[in-house]
Scaffold this motif. Structure first.
Motif, PDB file in Angstrom:
ATOM      1  N   GLY A 137       0.819  -1.195   0.000  1.00  0.00           N
ATOM      2  CA  GLY A 137       0.000   0.000   0.000  1.00  0.00           C
ATOM      3  C   GLY A 137       0.849   1.239   0.000  1.00  0.00           C
ATOM      4  N   THR A 138       0.166   2.347  -0.101  1.00  0.00           N
ATOM      5  CA  THR A 138       0.839   3.633  -0.048  1.00  0.00           C
ATOM      6  C   THR A 138       0.172   4.467   1.030  1.00  0.00           C
ATOM      7  N   THR A 139       0.941   5.297   1.667  1.00  0.00           N
ATOM      8  CA  THR A 139       0.402   6.170   2.710  1.00  0.00           C
ATOM      9  C   THR A 139       0.948   7.568   2.492  1.00  0.00           C
ATOM     10  N   THR A 140       0.069   8.551   2.570  1.00  0.00           N
ATOM     11  CA  THR A 140       0.486   9.950   2.515  1.00  0.00           C
ATOM     12  C   THR A 140      -0.123  10.667   3.704  1.00  0.00           C
ATOM     13  N   THR A 141       0.447  11.805   4.075  1.00  0.00           N
ATOM     14  CA  THR A 141      -0.038  12.540   5.235  1.00  0.00           C
ATOM     15  C   THR A 141      -0.189  14.016   4.909  1.00  0.00           C
ATOM     16  N   PRO A 142      -1.315  14.433   4.260  1.00  0.00           N
ATOM     17  CA  PRO A 142      -1.552  15.851   4.045  1.00  0.00           C
ATOM     18  C   PRO A 142      -2.249  16.454   5.265  1.00  0.00           C
ATOM     19  N   ALA A 143      -1.698  17.516   5.801  1.00  0.00           N
ATOM     20  CA  ALA A 143      -2.250  18.197   6.982  1.00  0.00           C
ATOM     21  C   ALA A 143      -2.514  17.175   8.088  1.00  0.00           C
ATOM     22  N   GLU A 144      -3.775  17.025   8.523  1.00  0.00           N
ATOM     23  CA  GLU A 144      -4.094  16.115   9.623  1.00  0.00           C
ATOM     24  C   GLU A 144      -4.685  14.785   9.139  1.00  0.00           C
ATOM     25  N   HIS A 145      -4.543  14.480   7.841  1.00  0.00           N
ATOM     26  CA  HIS A 145      -5.059  13.237   7.272  1.00  0.00           C
ATOM     27  C   HIS A 145      -3.944  12.215   7.095  1.00  0.00           C
ATOM     28  N   VAL A 146      -4.280  10.944   7.260  1.00  0.00           N
ATOM     29  CA  VAL A 146      -3.401   9.842   6.889  1.00  0.00           C
ATOM     30  C   VAL A 146      -4.183   9.005   5.891  1.00  0.00           C
ATOM     31  N   LEU A 147      -3.774   9.056   4.620  1.00  0.00           N
ATOM     32  CA  LEU A 147      -4.460   8.351   3.548  1.00  0.00           C
ATOM     33  C   LEU A 147      -3.683   7.090   3.219  1.00  0.00           C
ATOM     34  N   SER A 148      -4.391   5.985   3.006  1.00  0.00           N
ATOM     35  CA  SER A 148      -3.700   4.761   2.608  1.00  0.00           C
ATOM     36  C   SER A 148      -4.538   3.995   1.596  1.00  0.00           C
ATOM     37  N   CYS A 149      -3.844   3.333   0.696  1.00  0.00           N
ATOM     38  CA  CYS A 149      -4.473   2.503  -0.335  1.00  0.00           C
ATOM     39  C   CYS A 149      -3.928   1.096  -0.205  1.00  0.00           C
ATOM     40  N   GLU A 150      -4.765   0.125  -0.549  1.00  0.00           N
ATOM     41  CA  GLU A 150      -4.351  -1.263  -0.491  1.00  0.00           C
ATOM     42  C   GLU A 150      -4.563  -1.885  -1.860  1.00  0.00           C
ATOM     43  N   PHE A 151      -3.658  -2.754  -2.248  1.00  0.00           N
ATOM     44  CA  PHE A 151      -3.726  -3.473  -3.513  1.00  0.00           C
ATOM     45  C   PHE A 151      -3.607  -4.961  -3.174  1.00  0.00           C
ATOM     46  N   ALA A 152      -4.701  -5.548  -2.651  1.00  0.00           N
ATOM     47  CA  ALA A 152      -4.666  -6.919  -2.135  1.00  0.00           C
ATOM     48  C   ALA A 152      -4.451  -7.935  -3.248  1.00  0.00           C
ATOM     49  N   SER A 153      -3.501  -8.842  -3.024  1.00  0.00           N
ATOM     50  CA  SER A 153      -3.245  -9.893  -4.008  1.00  0.00           C
ATOM     51  C   SER A 153      -4.168 -11.085  -3.793  1.00  0.00           C
ATOM     52  N   THR A 154      -4.827 -11.168  -2.652  1.00  0.00           N
ATOM     53  CA  THR A 154      -5.811 -12.220  -2.381  1.00  0.00           C
ATOM     54  C   THR A 154      -6.876 -11.671  -1.447  1.00  0.00           C
ATOM     55  N   GLY A 155      -8.030 -12.311  -1.448  1.00  0.00           N
ATOM     56  CA  GLY A 155      -9.073 -11.986  -0.487  1.00  0.00           C
ATOM     57  C   GLY A 155      -9.877 -10.740  -0.760  1.00  0.00           C
ATOM     58  N   SER A 156      -9.720 -10.123  -1.930  1.00  0.00           N
ATOM     59  CA  SER A 156     -10.503  -8.940  -2.253  1.00  0.00           C
ATOM     60  C   SER A 156     -11.959  -9.338  -2.510  1.00  0.00           C
ATOM     61  N   CYS A 157     -12.847  -8.368  -2.531  1.00  0.00           N
ATOM     62  CA  CYS A 157     -14.255  -8.656  -2.775  1.00  0.00           C
ATOM     63  C   CYS A 157     -14.520  -8.763  -4.277  1.00  0.00           C
ATOM     64  N   GLY A 158     -15.702  -9.194  -4.661  1.00  0.00           N
ATOM     65  CA  GLY A 158     -16.049  -9.352  -6.068  1.00  0.00           C
ATOM     66  C   GLY A 158     -15.577 -10.690  -6.595  1.00  0.00           C
ATOM     67  N   VAL A 159     -15.838 -10.945  -7.861  1.00  0.00           N
ATOM     68  CA  VAL A 159     -15.461 -12.236  -8.444  1.00  0.00           C
ATOM     69  C   VAL A 159     -13.954 -12.369  -8.595  1.00  0.00           C
ATOM     70  N   ASN A 160     -13.247 -11.268  -8.828  1.00  0.00           N
ATOM     71  CA  ASN A 160     -11.798 -11.304  -8.967  1.00  0.00           C
ATOM     72  C   ASN A 160     -11.171 -10.964  -7.627  1.00  0.00           C
ATOM     73  N   THR A 161     -10.964 -11.973  -6.795  1.00  0.00           N
ATOM     74  CA  THR A 161     -10.425 -11.741  -5.452  1.00  0.00           C
ATOM     75  C   THR A 161      -8.936 -11.418  -5.469  1.00  0.00           C
ATOM     76  N   ARG A 162      -8.306 -11.476  -6.648  1.00  0.00           N
ATOM     77  CA  ARG A 162      -6.882 -11.162  -6.787  1.00  0.00           C
ATOM     78  C   ARG A 162      -6.686  -9.879  -7.593  1.00  0.00           C
ATOM     79  N   ALA A 163      -7.680  -9.000  -7.597  1.00  0.00           N
ATOM     80  CA  ALA A 163      -7.657  -7.782  -8.416  1.00  0.00           C
ATOM     81  C   ALA A 163      -6.467  -6.879  -8.115  1.00  0.00           C
ATOM     82  N   GLY A 164      -5.995  -6.862  -6.899  1.00  0.00           N
ATOM     83  CA  GLY A 164      -4.862  -6.019  -6.535  1.00  0.00           C
ATOM     84  C   GLY A 164      -3.585  -6.396  -7.260  1.00  0.00           C
TER      85      GLY A 164
END
Length: 120
Positions: free
Chosen positions: A3-30
């Motif tokens: 994942g990636t994390t950034t910290t603008p002002a008082e926010h901590v933003l993070s993204c995840e790119f899961a290689s397994t266990g994601s929702c939907g039919v393509n659980t390896r979408a990440g």
């Protein structure tokens, strides 16, 4: 998973790119570079926590907002107008409807316009 994390002002933003266990039919979408989760923590409080689901053509099939504590809120794509959310594609895989937005494309599949349900 990475994942990636950034910290603008008082926010901590993070993204995840899961290689397994994601929702939907393509659980390896990440593994294909699709963002499978987005979190925003403002002043130590979880603001939005959203999971993204994809099909085998890497098309977004739904986004599931989670309330703090991890309980899913019913819905597909987020809507800013409170209308029933929808997500549709044309035969070429272009997004034609995303919540309260309608998109049009030319014959070369280039995006021409986006119109909100209120006409703007």
């Amino acid at each position: 998973m990475y994942g990636t994390t950034t910290t603008p002002a008082e926010h901590v933003l993070s993204c995840e790119f899961a290689s397994t266990g994601s929702c939907g039919v393509n659980t390896r979408a990440g593994m294909n570079g699709n963002r499978t989760r987005y979190k925003d923590v403002k002043d130590g409080v979880l603001v939005p926590d959203v999971r993204y689901c994809f099909d085998w053509a890497d098309r977004l099939t739904s986004s599931i907002p989670l309330v703090p504590g991890g309980n899913p809120v019913v819905g597909t794509a987020l809507s800013t107008t409170g209308t029933t959310p929808t997500l549709t594609y044309d035969g070429h895989g272009n997004t034609t409807r995303l919540a309260d937005q309608s998109m049009t494309y030319d014959v070369a599949d280039r995006h021409l316009s986006t119109t909100l349900s209120d006409g703007t």
